[in-house]
Design a protein around this motif. Structure first.
Motif, mmCIF file in Angstrom:
data_model
loop_
_atom_site.group_PDB
_atom_site.id
_atom_site.type_symbol
_atom_site.label_atom_id
_atom_site.label_comp_id
_atom_site.label_asym_id
_atom_site.label_seq_id
_atom_site.Cartn_x
_atom_site.Cartn_y
_atom_site.Cartn_z
ATOM 1 N N SER A 87 0.851 -1.188 0.000
ATOM 2 C CA SER A 87 0.000 0.000 0.000
ATOM 3 C C SER A 87 0.889 1.241 0.000
ATOM 4 O O SER A 87 2.032 1.201 0.458
ATOM 5 N N SER A 88 0.355 2.347 -0.506
ATOM 6 C CA SER A 88 1.132 3.585 -0.521
ATOM 7 C C SER A 88 0.246 4.772 -0.158
ATOM 8 O O SER A 88 -0.939 4.810 -0.498
ATOM 9 N N GLU A 89 0.842 5.717 0.562
ATOM 10 C CA GLU A 89 0.141 6.939 0.936
ATOM 11 C C GLU A 89 1.156 7.959 1.434
ATOM 12 O O GLU A 89 2.332 7.626 1.664
ATOM 13 N N ASN A 90 0.722 9.193 1.569
ATOM 14 C CA ASN A 90 1.554 10.211 2.208
ATOM 15 C C ASN A 90 1.333 10.108 3.709
ATOM 16 O O ASN A 90 0.188 10.126 4.184
ATOM 17 N N TYR A 91 2.422 9.981 4.458
ATOM 18 C CA TYR A 91 2.307 9.808 5.904
ATOM 19 C C TYR A 91 3.440 10.549 6.593
ATOM 20 O O TYR A 91 4.617 10.309 6.308
ATOM 21 N N ARG A 92 3.065 11.490 7.425
ATOM 22 C CA ARG A 92 4.004 12.284 8.215
ATOM 23 C C ARG A 92 5.079 12.947 7.351
ATOM 24 O O ARG A 92 6.259 13.007 7.700
ATOM 25 N N GLY A 93 4.652 13.418 6.175
ATOM 26 C CA GLY A 93 5.555 14.145 5.291
ATOM 27 C C GLY A 93 6.401 13.262 4.396
ATOM 28 O O GLY A 93 7.281 13.760 3.691
ATOM 29 N N PHE A 94 6.133 11.953 4.404
ATOM 30 C CA PHE A 94 6.890 11.008 3.594
ATOM 31 C C PHE A 94 5.969 10.300 2.605
ATOM 32 O O PHE A 94 4.782 10.120 2.874
ATOM 33 N N SER A 95 6.548 9.876 1.483
ATOM 34 C CA SER A 95 5.874 8.897 0.627
ATOM 35 C C SER A 95 6.108 7.556 1.294
ATOM 36 O O SER A 95 7.257 7.121 1.439
ATOM 37 N N PHE A 96 5.032 6.930 1.727
ATOM 38 C CA PHE A 96 5.140 5.746 2.592
ATOM 39 C C PHE A 96 4.553 4.531 1.887
ATOM 40 O O PHE A 96 3.393 4.525 1.475
ATOM 41 N N PHE A 129 19.008 13.582 -9.305
ATOM 42 C CA PHE A 129 17.705 14.225 -9.541
ATOM 43 C C PHE A 129 17.246 13.988 -10.985
ATOM 44 O O PHE A 129 16.117 13.563 -11.234
ATOM 45 N N PHE A 130 18.127 14.245 -11.945
ATOM 46 C CA PHE A 130 17.750 14.081 -13.355
ATOM 47 C C PHE A 130 17.570 12.606 -13.717
ATOM 48 O O PHE A 130 16.670 12.255 -14.482
ATOM 49 N N LYS A 131 18.391 11.725 -13.144
ATOM 50 C CA LYS A 131 18.273 10.298 -13.429
ATOM 51 C C LYS A 131 16.976 9.710 -12.887
ATOM 52 O O LYS A 131 16.468 8.722 -13.408
ATOM 53 N N SER A 132 16.446 10.335 -11.826
ATOM 54 C CA SER A 132 15.220 9.809 -11.213
ATOM 55 C C SER A 132 14.039 9.844 -12.184
ATOM 56 O O SER A 132 13.107 9.042 -12.069
ATOM 57 N N PHE A 133 14.068 10.751 -13.150
ATOM 58 C CA PHE A 133 12.985 10.837 -14.123
ATOM 59 C C PHE A 133 13.115 9.762 -15.200
ATOM 60 O O PHE A 133 12.136 9.419 -15.865
ATOM 61 N N ILE A 134 14.336 9.238 -15.379
ATOM 62 C CA ILE A 134 14.593 8.260 -16.439
ATOM 63 C C ILE A 134 14.610 6.833 -15.877
ATOM 64 O O ILE A 134 13.951 5.934 -16.392
ATOM 65 N N LYS A 135 15.376 6.655 -14.798
ATOM 66 C CA LYS A 135 15.599 5.309 -14.273
ATOM 67 C C LYS A 135 14.559 4.872 -13.254
ATOM 68 O O LYS A 135 14.468 3.706 -12.909
ATOM 69 N N ILE A 163 10.857 14.913 -3.837
ATOM 70 C CA ILE A 163 10.491 16.055 -4.673
ATOM 71 C C ILE A 163 10.308 15.481 -6.068
ATOM 72 O O ILE A 163 11.263 14.940 -6.644
ATOM 73 N N PHE A 164 9.112 15.529 -6.587
ATOM 74 C CA PHE A 164 8.779 14.853 -7.847
ATOM 75 C C PHE A 164 9.109 13.361 -7.686
ATOM 76 O O PHE A 164 8.585 12.724 -6.795
#
Length: 230
Positions: A3-12, A72-78, A111-112
């Motif tokens: 499961s996934s959700e935003n929790y306490r400021g994190f992607s959890f 940061f830039f690789k996160s959009f590709i990989k 971030i993104f």
């Protein structure tokens, strides 16, 4: 299921929608746990064995400090390595393969698609590390080979199958510290070649992936030799 959700400021991301993993995360953020043993402590990675109200777990924090712009830039590709790992671990275990150690939750500060902080809770596998065996028994080699073949059939990788990543438990041989990379023929071949090198488990599969690895390794050696002469 993860499961996934935003929790306490994190992607959890957490296993089986089980509220206890949120409770453990709360304990971690409040420092309300006991450190049994520090397993690794380097600049960007801390790994500990911890005791919580819900049991004993491996707790890992990864905060990459180098090449941040490149990451940061690789996160959009990989894509997201650890997010892929928790989903893939859950998938193969649901297929009936309990060889890999379980991955209970992943919390990311994002971030993104770029995460600057990863907090992980992983299964603690009790037993004897393969590194503690002076000689690996043939039955253990056979079990590892069979389990790795099943892992590859389910399109998941070890990524680093050396002695320190295998534990002989009461329920059989287990593997830890798996890879979240995409499973390709070449990466599967690298797993098999590494098992032959580190565990003396013969590689019987010499497919396209195997010859691609051999060719690239030879090419690198030639390039290094040329650079050394120049």
């Amino acid at each position: 299921m993860i499961s996934s959700e935003n929790y306490r400021g994190f992607s959890f991301y957490y296993k089986d929608n089980d509220i206890k993993y949120k409770e453990i995360f709360d304990e971690i953020l409040s420092y309300d746990y006991t450190t049994i043993k520090v397993l690794r402590n380097i600049d960007d990675t801390k790994v500990s064995l911890i005791s919580t109200k819900h049991g004993t777990f491996v707790y890992k924090v990864f905060a990459p400090k180098s090449k941040r712009s490149e990451r940061f830039f690789k996160s959009f590709i990989k894509g997201d390595y650890y997010k892929n790992l928790i989903f893939e671990t859950d998938r193969v275990r649901n297929e009936g393969l309990t060889f890999p150690n379980d991955f209970y939750f992943l919390a990311e500060r994002k971030i993104f698609n770029y995460a600057s902080l990863f907090i992980m809770l992983i299964e603690y596998v009790e037993g004897t590390e393969l590194i503690d065996y002076p000689v690996i028994p043939e039955d253990i080699k056979s079990e590892i080979k069979s389990s790795m073949q099943k892992l590859h059939t389910l399109k998941m990788l070890s990524g680093d199958p050396h002695r320190g990543n295998f534990i002989v438990s009461e329920s059989g041989v287990r593997i830890i510290d798996l890879s979240g990379k995409k499973c390709t023929a070449e990466r599967k071949a690298r797993d098999r070649i590494a098992m032959e090198k580190h565990l003396n488990i013969k590689n019987d599969i010499k497919d396209f992936g195997y010859y691609a690895v051999i060719y690239k390794n030879k090419l690198r050696r030639v390039i290094k030799k040329i650079k050394g002469k120049s």
